[in-house]
Design an enzyme around this catalytic site. Structure first.
Site, short mmCIF file in Angstrom:
data_model
loop_
_atom_site.label_atom_id
_atom_site.label_comp_id
_atom_site.label_asym_id
_atom_site.label_seq_id
_atom_site.Cartn_x
_atom_site.Cartn_y
_atom_site.Cartn_z
N PHE A 1 0.91 -7.00 -4.81
CA PHE A 1 0.75 -7.63 -3.65
C PHE A 1 -0.71 -8.32 -3.26
O PHE A 1 -1.52 -7.97 -4.09
CB PHE A 1 0.95 -6.70 -2.45
CG PHE A 1 -0.01 -5.42 -2.32
CD1 PHE A 1 0.04 -4.36 -2.79
CD2 PHE A 1 -0.92 -5.69 -1.22
CE1 PHE A 1 -0.98 -3.58 -2.59
CE2 PHE A 1 -1.95 -4.77 -1.04
CZ PHE A 1 -1.84 -3.67 -1.77
N GLY A 2 -0.80 -8.96 -2.20
CA GLY A 2 -2.31 -9.33 -1.90
C GLY A 2 -2.61 -10.28 -2.97
O GLY A 2 -2.11 -11.18 -3.39
N TYR A 3 -3.98 -9.92 -3.38
CA TYR A 3 -4.76 -10.66 -4.29
C TYR A 3 -4.46 -10.30 -5.54
O TYR A 3 -5.24 -10.83 -6.57
CB TYR A 3 -6.18 -10.46 -3.89
CG TYR A 3 -6.54 -11.08 -2.50
CD1 TYR A 3 -7.07 -12.39 -2.19
CD2 TYR A 3 -6.69 -10.18 -1.41
CE1 TYR A 3 -7.75 -13.09 -1.09
CE2 TYR A 3 -7.06 -10.64 -0.14
CZ TYR A 3 -7.50 -11.93 -0.08
OH TYR A 3 -8.06 -12.54 1.20
N ASP B 1 -8.51 1.38 4.46
CA ASP B 1 -8.78 0.02 4.88
C ASP B 1 -9.46 -0.66 3.33
O ASP B 1 -10.55 0.03 2.80
CB ASP B 1 -9.92 -0.05 5.89
CG ASP B 1 -9.89 -1.52 6.53
OD1 ASP B 1 -8.74 -1.97 6.87
OD2 ASP B 1 -11.02 -2.09 6.67
N LYS C 1 0.91 -1.40 -0.15
CA LYS C 1 0.00 0.04 0.07
C LYS C 1 0.95 1.04 -0.17
O LYS C 1 0.74 2.33 -0.58
CB LYS C 1 -0.90 0.00 1.31
CG LYS C 1 -1.85 -0.80 1.37
CD LYS C 1 -2.78 -0.69 2.53
CE LYS C 1 -3.92 -1.76 2.69
NZ LYS C 1 -4.82 -1.33 3.95
N ARG D 1 -7.68 2.00 -4.57
CA ARG D 1 -6.68 3.06 -3.99
C ARG D 1 -6.58 4.20 -4.78
O ARG D 1 -6.39 5.44 -4.09
CB ARG D 1 -5.34 2.23 -3.57
CG ARG D 1 -4.41 2.99 -2.69
CD ARG D 1 -3.44 1.91 -2.14
NE ARG D 1 -4.18 0.86 -1.35
CZ ARG D 1 -4.22 -0.32 -1.67
NH1 ARG D 1 -3.75 -0.69 -2.85
NH2 ARG D 1 -5.01 -1.09 -0.98
P1 ITT Z 1 -2.84 -2.09 7.09
O1 ITT Z 1 -1.67 -1.91 8.12
O2 ITT Z 1 -2.93 -0.73 6.06
O3 ITT Z 1 -4.11 -2.12 7.89
P2 ITT Z 1 -3.46 -4.49 5.94
O4 ITT Z 1 -2.73 -5.48 4.90
O5 ITT Z 1 -3.84 -5.12 7.39
O6 ITT Z 1 -2.64 -3.10 6.03
P3 ITT Z 1 -6.37 -4.15 4.97
O7 ITT Z 1 -6.60 -4.46 6.56
O8 ITT Z 1 -6.78 -3.01 4.47
O9 ITT Z 1 -4.58 -4.17 5.01
O10 ITT Z 1 -6.63 -5.59 4.52
C1 ITT Z 1 -6.40 -5.63 3.04
C2 ITT Z 1 -6.18 -6.77 2.64
O11 ITT Z 1 -6.61 -6.89 1.21
C3 ITT Z 1 -4.63 -6.78 2.35
O12 ITT Z 1 -3.95 -7.45 3.27
C4 ITT Z 1 -4.32 -7.42 1.03
O13 ITT Z 1 -4.43 -8.71 0.99
C5 ITT Z 1 -5.75 -7.11 0.37
N1 ITT Z 1 -5.68 -5.77 -0.79
C6 ITT Z 1 -5.61 -4.79 -0.41
N2 ITT Z 1 -5.57 -3.89 -1.27
C7 ITT Z 1 -5.18 -4.67 -2.32
C8 ITT Z 1 -4.69 -4.52 -3.72
O14 ITT Z 1 -4.45 -3.31 -4.16
N3 ITT Z 1 -4.26 -5.46 -4.33
C9 ITT Z 1 -4.36 -6.71 -3.80
N4 ITT Z 1 -4.79 -7.05 -2.80
C10 ITT Z 1 -5.22 -6.04 -1.91
#
Ligand code: ITT
Length: 195
Positions: free
Chosen positions: A150-152, A68, A12, A180
């Site tokens: 990252f993530g999904y 979030d 992020k 975002r």
């Molecule tokens: P914070 O410290 O900002 O809370 P987090 O990873 O815990 O970070 P969230 O609570 O918002 O973030 O959880 C959202 C999850 O969704 C995050 O861990 C990712 O796995 C996924 N995610 C969010 N934005 C994404 C993106 O742009 N692309 C892929 N996956 C995303």
């Protein structure tokens, strides 16, 4: 302008730095010596976004913003949604979450794989909250593709770039359409007008 981004997610942070550009210097809680995990106990994106921003504001008294985000999958009734970060359990990896999501979707063969990412950004300035929403529509792929993001991202195919996943397109292309990107551009515009 220097401002705290209340996140521990380096994916992020990288995206936000790129989206907001040179006019912003982003500082993380870790750089301010705040190393504990910021609580997220709400059941909506908005509640958690506000909670993260307020936590940092209470500790520092400085302007900050929080993000979030969640992935809503229609065939799963909107899951993982607000629970996207810990879908496969506490301390799980991004890959564990992808594995769990693909496994859950296998139980719904033939159903549409439509999904969307949502973000709520909360800007706290002078102690007052301002909210910015973003959403990007797409589909969940059957397997991972690509290495960026990252993530999904490896399994999310945004409609605007189908059949490529977020992990296959460029960072600038993702930011131009992403949940975002929408939020942070709106936040920057609001700040330019009001601060
Ligand atoms: P914070 O410290 O900002 O809370 P987090 O990873 O815990 O970070 P969230 O609570 O918002 O973030 O959880 C959202 C999850 O969704 C995050 O861990 C990712 O796995 C996924 N995610 C969010 N934005 C994404 C993106 O742009 N692309 C892929 N996956 C995303």
């Amino acid at each position: 302008m220097k401002i705290i981004f209340a996140t521990g997610n380096m994916g992020k942070l990288a995206e936000a730095s790129e989206i907001l550009g040179q006019g912003f210097e982003l500082v993380t809680p870790a750089q301010m010596g705040i190393t504990e995990e910021i609580p997220e106990t709400g059941d909506t994106l908005r509640a958690n976004s506000l909670q993260k921003a307020e936590y940092i504001y209470q500790k520092t008294g400085l302007d900050c913003f929080a993000d979030d985000s969640g992935l809503e999958v229609d065939a799963l009734g909107g899951a993982p949604g607000v629970y996207s970060a810990r879908y496969a359990g506490d301390q799980c990896s991004f890959d564990d979450n992808i594995e769990k999501l693909l496994g859950e979707l296998e139980k719904h063969p033939g159903e549409p794989r439509t999904a969307r990412f949502r973000t709520v950004v909360t800007l706290l300035t002078g102690g007052e909250p301002h909210f910015f929403d973003g959403v990007v529509e797409g589909k969940i792929a059957f397997e991972r593709s690509g290495t960026r993001g990252f993530g999904y991202d490896p399994i999310f195919v945004p409609d605007a770039f189908a059949p490529k996943t977020f992990s296959e397109i460029g960072v600038e292309e993702k930011n131009a359409i992403s949940h975002r990107g929408q939020c942070l551009r709106a936040m920057a515009a609001w700040m330019a007008e009001n601060l």
